[in-house]
Design a protein around this motif. Structure first.
Motif, PDB file in Angstrom:
ATOM      1  N   GLY A   6      57.496  72.266  41.459  1.00  0.00           N
ATOM      2  CA  GLY A   6      58.069  73.608  41.563  1.00  0.00           C
ATOM      3  C   GLY A   6      57.058  74.641  41.999  1.00  0.00           C
ATOM      4  O   GLY A   6      55.935  74.331  42.390  1.00  0.00           O
ATOM      5  N   PRO A  39      67.465  76.538  34.743  1.00  0.00           N
ATOM      6  CA  PRO A  39      66.160  76.360  35.378  1.00  0.00           C
ATOM      7  C   PRO A  39      65.838  77.520  36.309  1.00  0.00           C
ATOM      8  O   PRO A  39      66.733  78.143  36.881  1.00  0.00           O
ATOM      9  N   GLN A  43      65.739  71.307  38.871  1.00  0.00           N
ATOM     10  CA  GLN A  43      65.048  71.070  37.607  1.00  0.00           C
ATOM     11  C   GLN A  43      66.044  71.016  36.456  1.00  0.00           C
ATOM     12  O   GLN A  43      67.177  71.482  36.565  1.00  0.00           O
ATOM     13  N   ASP A  87      61.250  73.377  31.180  1.00  0.00           N
ATOM     14  CA  ASP A  87      61.779  72.628  32.322  1.00  0.00           C
ATOM     15  C   ASP A  87      60.965  71.359  32.542  1.00  0.00           C
ATOM     16  O   ASP A  87      60.002  71.079  31.829  1.00  0.00           O
ATOM     17  N   GLY A 140      59.493  70.651  35.507  1.00  0.00           N
ATOM     18  CA  GLY A 140      58.760  70.850  36.749  1.00  0.00           C
ATOM     19  C   GLY A 140      57.307  70.425  36.635  1.00  0.00           C
ATOM     20  O   GLY A 140      56.816  70.025  35.575  1.00  0.00           O
TER      21      GLY A 140
END
Length: 681
Positions: free
Chosen positions: A277, A314, A319, A364, A366
């Motif tokens: 991300g 997210p 995600q 998350d 990520g």
């Protein structure tokens, strides 16, 4: 101190003195002259070393000056609570000048250091050193002590004073001598004399001792001297960890704990691989509370379920978010608070009266992992959930749609109406996510700022102009998500609690549909690619909120139809009048001249589809009579508008510089249109 020297750095310049530095002041002194600080006394005295070497010492000391009675600490000497006076220090006399005099407690209060109100009187102690006691103790009533844990009160559902409560005994699970209640200073009854017996393992809270989540056993049984039932733990499913009795999925696995009252029914599957991300955390970095209020109330024994976080999800597409919550006092709940990662819905069941903070964190998957913490207050023991507050401003609903965009305002409106079950939908703005900082609820609050960053109004996204609007307003949009700001049309007025509640309900339905889109693909908005929604987006300050429901004509269209009908009827009446009027040719000619002078050119309303975003004047233009193409007044042509598109129009007049004044097909007018931008139809 130091060795001083004088130097002239350059010819004609100033002398510079170097080598001298301030000698340290004694303790509790400061400044160039080492004057004693407030609350300390001493006369500054510096004794240099003989010989003029600059070496020496401060010989004075700064001693504490005792504070006046009933004040402190040293150096400040502020009057204590219950004593009146303003701290005043005299530097010249090196002494405190103020006195702290006692202030009597207000009527109906206890004569102690805090002046607490007597039982049966309400008031919160407050003191100002310059004024005195600022609170008053007012004889009043307490809230009926219904549900006071540990006590059986004869008239507890109605009594507002101690005498009216009747007989007080200890409830099952509690024991004590001479139990009673008192009306506290804050208007709340407090129990005296009953203490809770310890609950069996796996049960709680004291006095109730129900088997908690993850435990099974017989119903609570109080023998008069102790609890006789037992609660046995139920094994957690595979790939879970037992955290405070809750079987939460272990690291690397995903799933939501579900306890039916007798067993765990959830499974923890392998979490999807992390998604690379751009460091946007869940909720865009700040989780927004529904109604702007971070507190909820619920009745004991009732299951609570309502939206808490309006923008839960997210921060980046693709995600997954997990939410974990922990209460400071978990014994208040038979089902612990849980916030869903899709929709931000809070669920719990309270089992005892009390208040506690609940601390949560949304995380998350990520790379790197991003987290957003949030906390809220739960008040258990009320009559039910808190009502949705009325916002200080009206609200909209935001919906994020995933790229590539195949946008149709009518199609989106029809799908939203079908999903939400409302009479109408108003599309206010469609913005690329880059205009909103890449997150929902991040769009500018100014109409002009939105337009400058590539947003378009709902009117510009009409069915007839959607293709052209996409071409000129959303270049490169196929590579970017968009955020749609819209509102629902119902019978409840804007600004009302009922309308805001309808918006929250709409967002709950949207979140449920988004979850279906992401999991099964069988959802109402599947053609719109929704990924996130939120409520309570502040209205744009200067948006000109006049967009009508997309299911019918706009108000200005109806106005144009009515005006056109009136004009048509006027023309019919005029023709009838002229045909039936009898007069000689001279009279007729005279009347025609008079009528020509009386004709007034109609002022055509300006269409918002142009006036909102574009100037209606082209400015000046060069004119070459030899090469210019001439057009006659009233001739129908096709011309290029300032937005770069070509539209049908009618010639009104030609200016001396060779440009033309046009009336466009929608009724708006433009001046200064160059002849080379006009063609015959």
């Amino acid at each position: 101190m130091g060795v001083a020297s004088i130097a002239c750095p350059e010819e004609g310049g100033d002398f510079e003195l170097t080598g001298c530095v301030p000698y340290p002041c004694p303790e509790n002194a400061a400044g160039p002259g080492c004057v004693c600080n407030d609350g300390y006394k001493g006369d500054p005295n510096f004794v240099p070393t003989p010989g003029g070497t600059g070496v020496g010492d401060w010989t004075h000391s700064c001693e504490e000056v005792k504070c006046p009675p009933n004040s402190g600490p040293i150096g400040k000497c502020e009057c204590s609570i219950g004593y009146k006076g303003v701290s005043t220090w005299s530097t010249s006399r090196q002494m405190w000048l103020h006195a702290c005099t006692p202030v009597p407690c207000p009527p109906n209060s206890v004569d102690n250091a805090d002046c607490d109100c007597l039982p049966g009187f309400a008031g919160i102690p407050a003191f100002d050193a310059a004024i005195g006691w600022t609170h008053s103790c007012v004889e009043g009533s307490c809230t009926p002590p219904l549900g006071l844990v540990g006590y059986n009160i004869q008239f507890g559902s109605t009594c507002t004073s101690v005498d009216a409560c009747g007989t007080v005994t200890c409830a099952p699970g509690f024991a004590g001598t001479n139990p009673s209640v008192v009306c506290g200073a804050n208007g709340v009854f407090q129990g005296v004399g009953c203490n809770g017996a310890q609950c069996p393992p796996g049960s709680g809270p004291p006095g109730v001792c129900n088997c908690q989540d993850g435990y099974i056993g017989g119903p609570p049984r109080w023998t008069g001297g102790g609890w006789a039932h037992t609660c046995q733990g139920v094994a957690c499913p595979a790939n879970t960890d037992n955290v405070q009795g809750s079987c939460r999925c272990a690291n690397g696995f995903t799933g939501t704990p579900r306890w039916t009252g007798s067993q765990w029914t959830h499974t923890c599957s392998v979490a999807p691989p992390p998604v690379l991300g751009t460091n946007i955390p869940p909720c865009g970095g700040t989780c927004a509370f529904a109604g702007g209020v971070s507190a909820v109330s619920a009745a004991v024994g009732q299951s609570y379920s309502s939206m808490l976080i309006t923008n839960m999800g997210p921060g980046e597409a693709g995600q997954i978010v997990q939410v974990s919550c922990t209460a400071d006092n978990p014994s208040l709940f038979s089902t612990q608070p849980v916030v869903s990662p899709v929709g931000g819905v809070l669920t719990f069941t309270a089992s005892a009266v009390g208040s506690t903070n609940v601390n949560c964190i949304a995380t998350d998957n990520g790379v790197p992992v991003q987290s957003t913490p949030f906390s809220f207050l739960v008040n258990a023991g009320g009559a039910g959930p808190s009502p949705v507050p009325v916002g200080s401003v009206d609200s909209w609903i935001s919906l994020r749609l995933r790229k590539p965009i195949t946008l149709s305002r009518k199609a989106l409106s029809d799908d939203l109406r079908a999903l939400l079950g409302v009479p109408g939908i108003v599309i206010h703005y469609v913005c690329p996510t880059s205009a909103c900082g890449g997150r929902i609820n991040g769009c500018p609050s100014s109409h002009d700022q939105r337009m400058a960053l590539g947003c378009r109004t709902g009117q510009q996204m009409s069915e007839a102009n959607v293709e052209a609007a996409l071409r000129r307003g959303f270049e490169g949009l196929q590579q970017e998500d968009v955020i749609v700001d819209f509102d629902i049309q119902t019978s409840n007025p804007d600004g009302s609690a009922a309308k805001n509640q309808e918006r929250f309900t709409a967002v709950q339905r949207l979140n449920a549909d988004i979850a279906q889109c992401q999991t099964t693909g069988t959802c109402v908005l599947r053609n719109q690619n929704p990924i996130q929604t939120s409520v309570l987006t502040p209205r744009v300050l200067d948006a000109g909120d006049d967009n009508d429901d997309d299911g019918g004509l706009a108000w200005w269209a109806w106005l144009m139809i009515v005006l056109g009908a009136l004009l048509f009827l006027s023309c019919i009446c005029f023709l009838i009048h002229m045909c039936t009027k009898k007069s000689d040719d001279r009279e007729v000619e005279k009347e025609e001249i008079v009528m020509e002078k009386m004709v007034v050119k109609e002022e055509v309303p300006v269409s918002r589809s142009y006036a909102t975003d574009y100037s209606t004047s082209y400015g000046s233009a060069s004119y070459d009579a030899a090469t210019a193409i001439n057009y006659n007044d009233g001739e129908e042509v096709r011309a290029t508008y300032i937005d770069g598109e070509r539209y049908d129009a009618t010639i009104i007049d030609r200016a001396p510089d060779g440009t033309y004044k046009l009336r466009w097909y929608d009724g708006t007018e433009s001046e200064g249109v160059p002849a080379e931008q006009i063609t015959h139809i």
